[in-house]
Design an enzyme around this catalytic site. Structure first.
Site, short mmCIF file in Angstrom:
data_model
loop_
_atom_site.label_atom_id
_atom_site.label_comp_id
_atom_site.label_asym_id
_atom_site.label_seq_id
_atom_site.Cartn_x
_atom_site.Cartn_y
_atom_site.Cartn_z
N SER A 103 7.94 31.04 -10.04
CA SER A 103 8.52 31.59 -11.28
C SER A 103 8.06 33.02 -11.50
O SER A 103 8.83 33.86 -11.97
CB SER A 103 8.15 30.72 -12.48
OG SER A 103 6.75 30.56 -12.56
N ARG A 106 10.04 35.19 -8.93
CA ARG A 106 11.44 35.33 -9.35
C ARG A 106 11.58 36.26 -10.55
O ARG A 106 12.68 36.73 -10.85
CB ARG A 106 12.03 33.96 -9.67
CG ARG A 106 12.18 33.13 -8.42
CD ARG A 106 12.64 31.74 -8.71
NE ARG A 106 12.62 30.98 -7.47
CZ ARG A 106 12.54 29.68 -7.40
NH1 ARG A 106 12.50 28.97 -8.52
NH2 ARG A 106 12.51 29.07 -6.24
N ASP A 118 -12.20 32.58 3.32
CA ASP A 118 -12.89 31.93 4.44
C ASP A 118 -13.91 30.89 3.98
O ASP A 118 -14.30 30.84 2.81
CB ASP A 118 -13.62 32.98 5.29
CG ASP A 118 -12.71 33.65 6.29
OD1 ASP A 118 -11.84 32.98 6.86
OD2 ASP A 118 -12.86 34.88 6.49
N THR A 127 -10.08 37.57 -6.73
CA THR A 127 -9.42 38.79 -7.19
C THR A 127 -8.01 38.83 -6.62
O THR A 127 -7.80 38.59 -5.43
CB THR A 127 -10.22 40.05 -6.76
OG1 THR A 127 -11.45 40.06 -7.50
CG2 THR A 127 -9.46 41.32 -7.05
N LEU A 128 -7.06 39.13 -7.49
CA LEU A 128 -5.64 39.19 -7.13
C LEU A 128 -5.16 40.63 -7.16
O LEU A 128 -5.64 41.43 -7.96
CB LEU A 128 -4.81 38.38 -8.13
CG LEU A 128 -5.27 36.95 -8.39
CD1 LEU A 128 -4.51 36.35 -9.56
CD2 LEU A 128 -5.11 36.12 -7.14
N GLU A 129 -4.22 40.96 -6.32
CA GLU A 129 -3.63 42.30 -6.27
C GLU A 129 -2.18 42.16 -6.74
O GLU A 129 -1.31 41.81 -5.95
CB GLU A 129 -3.69 42.88 -4.86
CG GLU A 129 -5.08 42.95 -4.29
CD GLU A 129 -5.52 41.67 -3.58
OE1 GLU A 129 -4.69 40.77 -3.37
OE2 GLU A 129 -6.71 41.57 -3.24
N GLN A 149 -1.11 29.36 -6.99
CA GLN A 149 -1.71 28.11 -6.53
C GLN A 149 -2.52 28.39 -5.27
O GLN A 149 -2.22 29.30 -4.52
CB GLN A 149 -0.64 27.06 -6.29
CG GLN A 149 0.44 27.51 -5.35
CD GLN A 149 1.80 26.95 -5.71
OE1 GLN A 149 2.17 26.87 -6.87
NE2 GLN A 149 2.54 26.56 -4.69
#
Length: 181
Positions: A103, A106, A118, A127-129, A149
């Protein structure tokens, strides 16, 4: 390497491998993760000086840490670093991979880059980019929203001296992290 399914994921949560997870976050082959409350945004820096990021030297872009509050409006083309609410304590035989919720994708959101975790990555949020791929529309981000997820795989145990516990830079991160030396 084998993909972990629902019962195995439930066991990992019970064992504390993934923390701050409720039963309704566990899917057939993944665990939903939520957006944390802190982000790192790019700032203008010194406009009179050529700015660059040197990947090899591990320099960071000009930035500031921002508490999201109720919501953050991710501008078209904007890139931020964010983090999950959930903490991870991967053992020496489990690896994980982040996948953006469909979602979000999209709606124009993109998890731009690194997604792999790892064995022995532990005591850390992920941490997300994140990047807004839309040309004209902001994307609203809220702390606690389901952002993606995690998919988990069982592998052969890694020798301790080769594990992320010894070689990794991002263990014990309790919030979003910039590039570490």
């Amino acid at each position: 390497m084998s993909l972990l399914s629902y019962n195995e994921l439930c066991e990992l949560v019970e064992q504390g491998v993934i923390r701050d997870v409720t039963g309704d976050q566990i899917n057939g082959a993944s665990i939903d993760v939520r957006l944390g409350d802190t982000i790192i945004v790019e700032t203008c820096g010194d406009l009179n000086k050529k700015q660059h990021v040197d990947i090899q030297a591990r320099t960071n872009f000009p930035q500031k840490v921002v508490e999201i509050g109720n919501e953050y409006h991710l501008a078209p083309g904007e890139f931020i670093l964010a983090h999950t609410m959930e903490k991870f304590y991967l053992p020496d035989d489990i690896v994980a991979e982040f996948k953006l919720k469909s979602s979000g994708a999209r709606s124009g959101l993109d998890n731009a880059l690194a997604t792999w975790c790892d064995q022995n990555w532990h005591d850390s949020v992920l941490t997300l980019e994140l990047r807004n791929n839309l040309r004209h529309t902001h994307i609203i981000l809220r702390p606690g929203m389901f952002i993606g997820q995690m998919v988990f795989y069982r592998t052969e145990p890694v020798p301790h001296e080769k594990s992320y516990a010894v070689r990794g830079r991002y263990n014990k991160d309790s919030s979003v992290q910039q590039v570490k030396l």
